[in-house]
Design a protein around this motif. Structure first.
Motif, PDB file in Angstrom:
ATOM      1  N   GLN A  40       1.683   9.680  -5.770  1.00  0.00           N
ATOM      2  CA  GLN A  40       1.816  10.932  -5.039  1.00  0.00           C
ATOM      3  C   GLN A  40       3.087  11.389  -6.262  1.00  0.00           C
ATOM      4  O   GLN A  40       3.361  12.433  -5.991  1.00  0.00           O
ATOM      5  CB  GLN A  40       2.816  10.435  -3.583  1.00  0.00           C
ATOM      6  N   SER A  41       4.088  10.418  -6.826  1.00  0.00           N
ATOM      7  CA  SER A  41       4.881  10.513  -7.855  1.00  0.00           C
ATOM      8  C   SER A  41       4.331  11.439  -8.549  1.00  0.00           C
ATOM      9  O   SER A  41       4.780  11.884  -9.061  1.00  0.00           O
ATOM     10  CB  SER A  41       6.238   9.694  -7.567  1.00  0.00           C
ATOM     11  N   ILE A  42       3.577  10.210  -9.038  1.00  0.00           N
ATOM     12  CA  ILE A  42       2.310  10.813 -10.780  1.00  0.00           C
ATOM     13  C   ILE A  42       2.063  12.149  -9.969  1.00  0.00           C
ATOM     14  O   ILE A  42       1.444  13.069 -10.902  1.00  0.00           O
ATOM     15  CB  ILE A  42       1.795   9.736 -10.601  1.00  0.00           C
ATOM     16  N   ARG A  43       1.177  12.411  -8.941  1.00  0.00           N
ATOM     17  CA  ARG A  43       1.025  13.564  -9.133  1.00  0.00           C
ATOM     18  C   ARG A  43       1.204  14.504  -9.134  1.00  0.00           C
ATOM     19  O   ARG A  43       0.900  15.601  -9.145  1.00  0.00           O
ATOM     20  CB  ARG A  43       0.033  13.752  -7.086  1.00  0.00           C
ATOM     21  N   PHE A  44       2.503  14.605  -8.849  1.00  0.00           N
ATOM     22  CA  PHE A  44       3.741  15.568  -8.336  1.00  0.00           C
ATOM     23  C   PHE A  44       4.147  16.101 -10.121  1.00  0.00           C
ATOM     24  O   PHE A  44       4.680  16.971 -10.412  1.00  0.00           O
ATOM     25  CB  PHE A  44       4.722  15.499  -7.881  1.00  0.00           C
ATOM     26  N   PRO A  52       3.017   1.763 -12.572  1.00  0.00           N
ATOM     27  CA  PRO A  52       4.034   0.624 -12.945  1.00  0.00           C
ATOM     28  C   PRO A  52       3.438  -1.208 -13.482  1.00  0.00           C
ATOM     29  O   PRO A  52       1.826  -0.625 -12.941  1.00  0.00           O
ATOM     30  CB  PRO A  52       4.683   0.230 -11.543  1.00  0.00           C
ATOM     31  N   GLN A  53       3.802  -1.664 -14.126  1.00  0.00           N
ATOM     32  CA  GLN A  53       2.790  -2.987 -14.846  1.00  0.00           C
ATOM     33  C   GLN A  53       2.451  -3.883 -13.671  1.00  0.00           C
ATOM     34  O   GLN A  53       1.834  -4.175 -14.452  1.00  0.00           O
ATOM     35  CB  GLN A  53       4.030  -2.918 -15.724  1.00  0.00           C
ATOM     36  N   ILE A  54       2.452  -3.697 -12.487  1.00  0.00           N
ATOM     37  CA  ILE A  54       1.836  -4.971 -11.709  1.00  0.00           C
ATOM     38  C   ILE A  54       0.844  -4.655 -11.930  1.00  0.00           C
ATOM     39  O   ILE A  54       0.205  -5.268 -11.134  1.00  0.00           O
ATOM     40  CB  ILE A  54       3.809  -4.862 -10.283  1.00  0.00           C
ATOM     41  N   LEU A  55       0.364  -3.356 -11.640  1.00  0.00           N
ATOM     42  CA  LEU A  55      -1.498  -2.444 -11.756  1.00  0.00           C
ATOM     43  C   LEU A  55      -1.669  -3.337 -12.472  1.00  0.00           C
ATOM     44  O   LEU A  55      -3.278  -3.827 -12.314  1.00  0.00           O
ATOM     45  CB  LEU A  55      -1.431  -0.851 -11.536  1.00  0.00           C
ATOM     46  N   ASN A  56      -1.677  -3.344 -13.567  1.00  0.00           N
ATOM     47  CA  ASN A  56      -1.915  -4.079 -14.497  1.00  0.00           C
ATOM     48  C   ASN A  56      -2.373  -6.007 -14.644  1.00  0.00           C
ATOM     49  O   ASN A  56      -3.523  -5.881 -15.499  1.00  0.00           O
ATOM     50  CB  ASN A  56      -1.643  -4.103 -15.883  1.00  0.00           C
ATOM     51  N   THR A  57      -1.584  -6.537 -13.692  1.00  0.00           N
ATOM     52  CA  THR A  57      -2.079  -7.472 -13.607  1.00  0.00           C
ATOM     53  C   THR A  57      -3.249  -8.105 -12.182  1.00  0.00           C
ATOM     54  O   THR A  57      -3.638  -8.907 -12.083  1.00  0.00           O
ATOM     55  CB  THR A  57      -1.548  -8.528 -12.635  1.00  0.00           C
ATOM     56  N   ASP A  58      -3.512  -7.115 -11.493  1.00  0.00           N
ATOM     57  CA  ASP A  58      -5.084  -7.069 -11.093  1.00  0.00           C
ATOM     58  C   ASP A  58      -6.165  -6.020 -11.218  1.00  0.00           C
ATOM     59  O   ASP A  58      -6.309  -4.869 -12.062  1.00  0.00           O
ATOM     60  CB  ASP A  58      -4.358  -6.243  -9.651  1.00  0.00           C
ATOM     61  N   THR A 111       0.910  -1.188   0.053  1.00  0.00           N
ATOM     62  CA  THR A 111       0.320   0.444   0.070  1.00  0.00           C
ATOM     63  C   THR A 111       0.944   1.407   0.020  1.00  0.00           C
ATOM     64  O   THR A 111       0.553   2.203  -0.760  1.00  0.00           O
ATOM     65  CB  THR A 111      -0.811   0.146   0.932  1.00  0.00           C
ATOM     66  N   ILE A 112       2.728   0.596   0.490  1.00  0.00           N
ATOM     67  CA  ILE A 112       3.032   2.618   0.923  1.00  0.00           C
ATOM     68  C   ILE A 112       3.653   2.704  -0.322  1.00  0.00           C
ATOM     69  O   ILE A 112       3.568   4.029  -1.326  1.00  0.00           O
ATOM     70  CB  ILE A 112       3.823   2.430   1.678  1.00  0.00           C
ATOM     71  N   LYS A 113       3.673   1.270  -1.199  1.00  0.00           N
ATOM     72  CA  LYS A 113       4.727   1.957  -2.398  1.00  0.00           C
ATOM     73  C   LYS A 113       3.532   2.483  -3.416  1.00  0.00           C
ATOM     74  O   LYS A 113       4.058   3.396  -4.172  1.00  0.00           O
ATOM     75  CB  LYS A 113       4.828  -0.401  -3.309  1.00  0.00           C
ATOM     76  N   LEU A 114       2.089   1.809  -3.309  1.00  0.00           N
ATOM     77  CA  LEU A 114       1.000   2.150  -4.384  1.00  0.00           C
ATOM     78  C   LEU A 114       0.591   3.704  -4.147  1.00  0.00           C
ATOM     79  O   LEU A 114       1.177   4.561  -4.922  1.00  0.00           O
ATOM     80  CB  LEU A 114      -0.336   2.384  -3.927  1.00  0.00           C
ATOM     81  N   LYS A 115       1.570   4.265  -2.890  1.00  0.00           N
ATOM     82  CA  LYS A 115       0.683   5.862  -2.007  1.00  0.00           C
ATOM     83  C   LYS A 115       1.826   6.456  -2.877  1.00  0.00           C
ATOM     84  O   LYS A 115       1.387   7.476  -3.493  1.00  0.00           O
ATOM     85  CB  LYS A 115       0.671   6.119  -0.963  1.00  0.00           C
ATOM     86  N   ASP A 116       3.036   5.446  -2.792  1.00  0.00           N
ATOM     87  CA  ASP A 116       4.008   6.368  -2.737  1.00  0.00           C
ATOM     88  C   ASP A 116       4.424   6.547  -4.803  1.00  0.00           C
ATOM     89  O   ASP A 116       4.710   7.843  -5.109  1.00  0.00           O
ATOM     90  CB  ASP A 116       6.302   6.446  -2.581  1.00  0.00           C
TER      91      ASP A 116
END
Length: 602
Positions: A180-184, A200-206, A172-177
């Motif tokens: 957040q990085s994308i938002r900035f 990240p590509q890992i989000l496309n697997t879920d 969850t922290i990695k996803l938040k970071d």
């Protein structure tokens, strides 16, 4: 996994698991003890019932005693016979209430006693009571090993849960970071392909990850469209010198530009969607906003407050009501950065409020200056004119026939006419100076020559008042070092007014000193008098027009209150500065700072 980064609440999970295991072990031990005691009670009670029925079948009491002795000899148990007639009612009642007793003995042994009546079948009440007790040994169950096993299992379970939750929180922290990085990175509009590549590509697997990317993509496209149309408008609104505040129908802040934050000093309270009552502290401004919304019309007010730089400002605030049917001149996105979709609302929404704030401090100052100037000029002109009129009326009423009175009144009329002429010349000179360019054409001038010329012009007035002028520049060994960059007529006027004031306000028999000091690339001319001095509370105002410390003395000595105002304007026009130091009853020092020509060595 680094334990330093694990939250302390998660670290409690293994401890809690171990404690739960120990509690379960303790509960199991209590349950086994309770079951064992119930089993022993049941067995002893059954034996006592059998013995009671056996003894009741025999009427011979001696046989009972022999039977009990036999049981004791075989270590089977102990039997005691009590006669019912020897018992009190209280003891008999206790035998009925608590028929079974447990008595702890050493070596994990217990003595279980059962009280049973020996009742003759033909009798209605028992004649004898039997106390039957048997000693039992409690088995040594492996409860300690069981506690260790269950505690270890609880600890292992808590540790496994800790690891699972920690991994989930890290994800969850990695996803938040990442978000957040994308938002900035997307604070500026970016193309859609570049935006999607940030995830990240890992989000496309879920499934949830794909839905999240689709949602962010839709929001980004909407924001990209809005920013493309309103970016220029928002930049214009933010750069405007007038402050702009916009409030929603619920009177919550929707937009504020930099000028509004600066003028109303909102820096510590400004935030998105803040209620009006928390943002604005001035009651007058709160009332304006509420009246604009309730009356649905444009209103304005004036406000005297302090800005973010803690400077006093005079603001004119205009409030405009923007209703739902207001038609824009040109279609564009809202400058407030938010769109209210009211298509689903049955009733029309309450009108929003727009405030336009303009800084009119300078206009107010100029208006005050004009009023003060008009009042001062009227007052100063009225004094000599009233005196001339009075003297003339006195002459016409018969003083013309008196030679002494006629000469005195005519002389007074001439003096008042001279004062009137001097005042008018001062006003015209000040008006001419104010209409001059802000910076005059400057040239190198020898300071000693100009000072000497001005001293010679005022020497007669000084001698008439028994005042000595000490011109130290006249005795300077190398006067070529005292060259300044100034305008000739302006510098003569400045020095003339300063020397005239020093003579006018000096005591009889005093001295006025003029000297120069070098200060890096500037020369400072000091005009020092031994006059009456200036009070500390008046030092900041002596350069104002018509301002005099002692009005009676000023009129007596012929002062108009314009000399130092002229000095200040001309000093600024030649690129100089002037300041004053004074002590009441001791004297004053005016320090005129002038530029050196660049070619002149220090």
């Amino acid at each position: 996994m680094s334990f330093r980064r694990v939250p302390w609440r998660l670290l409690l999970l293994p401890v809690i698991g171990g404690l739960v295991g120990l509690l379960v072990a303790a509960w199991l031990r209590q349950a086994e003890n309770r079951r064992w005691f119930l089993q022993q009670d049941s067995e002893v009670t059954q034996e006592a019932n059998l013995l009671s029925r056996t003894l009741a079948s025999s009427p011979d009491r001696q046989q009972w005693l022999d039977f009990g002795q036999g049981l004791r000899t075989m270590n089977w148990g102990e039997v005691e016979i009590l006669d019912d007639s020897t018992l009190s009612d209280r003891v008999r009642q206790s035998l009925v209430v608590t028929p079974t007793l447990r008595i702890a003995e050493p070596n994990d042994c217990y003595r279980i006693s059962v009280r049973q009546p020996i009742k003759d079948p033909s009798a209605s009440a028992p004649n004898e009571w039997m106390f039957y007790s048997r000693r039992v040994r409690k088995p040594n169950l492996p409860w300690l090993w069981r506690a260790v096993l269950l505690g270890s299992l609880g600890l292992a379970g808590g540790s496994a849960l800790l690891a699972g939750l920690w991994q989930s929180s890290q994800s969850t922290i990695k996803l938040k970071d990442t978000l957040q990085s994308i938002r900035f990175r997307v604070k500026r509009p970016v193309p859609r392909s570049e935006f999607l590549a940030m995830f990240p590509q890992i989000l496309n697997t879920d499934l949830v990850g794909r839905e999240l990317i689709a949602l962010c993509d839709q929001l980004h496209q909407n924001a990209f469209t809005n920013l493309s149309g309103s970016g220029t408008s928002d930049a214009i609104l933010s750069a405007m010198p007038e402050g702009i505040l916009a409030f929603s129908s619920e009177l919550r802040l929707q937009f504020a530009n930099r000028a509004a934050v600066q003028l109303l000093n909102l820096g510590t309270r400004i935030q998105d969607n803040i209620p009006l009552i928390e943002l604005i502290r001035q009651p007058k401004l709160l009332e304006l906003v509420q009246d604009v919304q309730s009356r649905n019309q444009s209103l304005d007010c004036e406000l005297d407050t302090t800005d973010a730089a803690d400077q006093s400002v005079w603001l004119r605030i205009r409030g405009y009501c923007i209703s739902a049917d207001t038609k824009p001149v040109a279609s564009r996105s809202s400058p407030l950065g938010k769109k209210n979709d009211s298509s689903d609302s049955v009733s029309p929404p309450t009108a929003t409020v727009l405030l336009v704030i303009s800084d009119e401090t300078r206009v107010k100052q100029l208006e005050n200056y004009r009023k003060d100037f008009t009042a001062n000029v009227s007052h100063e002109l009225k004094t000599p004119l009233s005196a001339i009129k009075a003297y003339a009326e006195t002459l016409l009423m018969g003083a013309l026939d008196d030679p002494d009175a006629r000469y005195r009144f005519v002389t007074s009329i001439g003096e008042q006419a001279n004062k009137l002429e001097q005042l008018i010349r001062g006003v015209m000179q000040l008006s001419r100076i104010q209409s001059m360019p802000e910076k005059l054409s400057l040239s190198p001038l020898t300071l000693a020559e100009i000072v000497g010329s001005v001293v010679r012009e005022h020497q007669t007035v000084a001698e008439a008042n028994q005042i000595t002028i000490d011109n130290q520049l006249a005795n300077a060994p190398d006067q070529t070092n005292w060259i300044v960059l100034a305008e000739f007529d302006a510098l003569r006027t400045i020095l003339g007014n300063l020397l005239s004031n020093a003579i006018r306000y000096s005591k009889c028999g005093g001295q006025v000193t003029l000297k120069a000091e070098s200060n890096n690339d500037r020369i400072e001319l000091l005009v020092i008098d031994q006059g009456i001095g200036i009070p500390a509370q008046d030092l900041d105002r002596i350069f104002e027009r018509f301002y005099t410390v002692d009005k009676a003395r000023s009129r007596e000595s012929g002062g108009t209150g314009l000399g130092l105002a002229i000095v200040k304007h001309l000093t600024i026009a030649i690129g100089g500065s002037i300041r004053v130091q004074s002590e009441l009853g001791v004297g004053s020092t005016f320090r005129l700072s002038l530029q050196r020509p660049i070619s002149v060595p220090l």
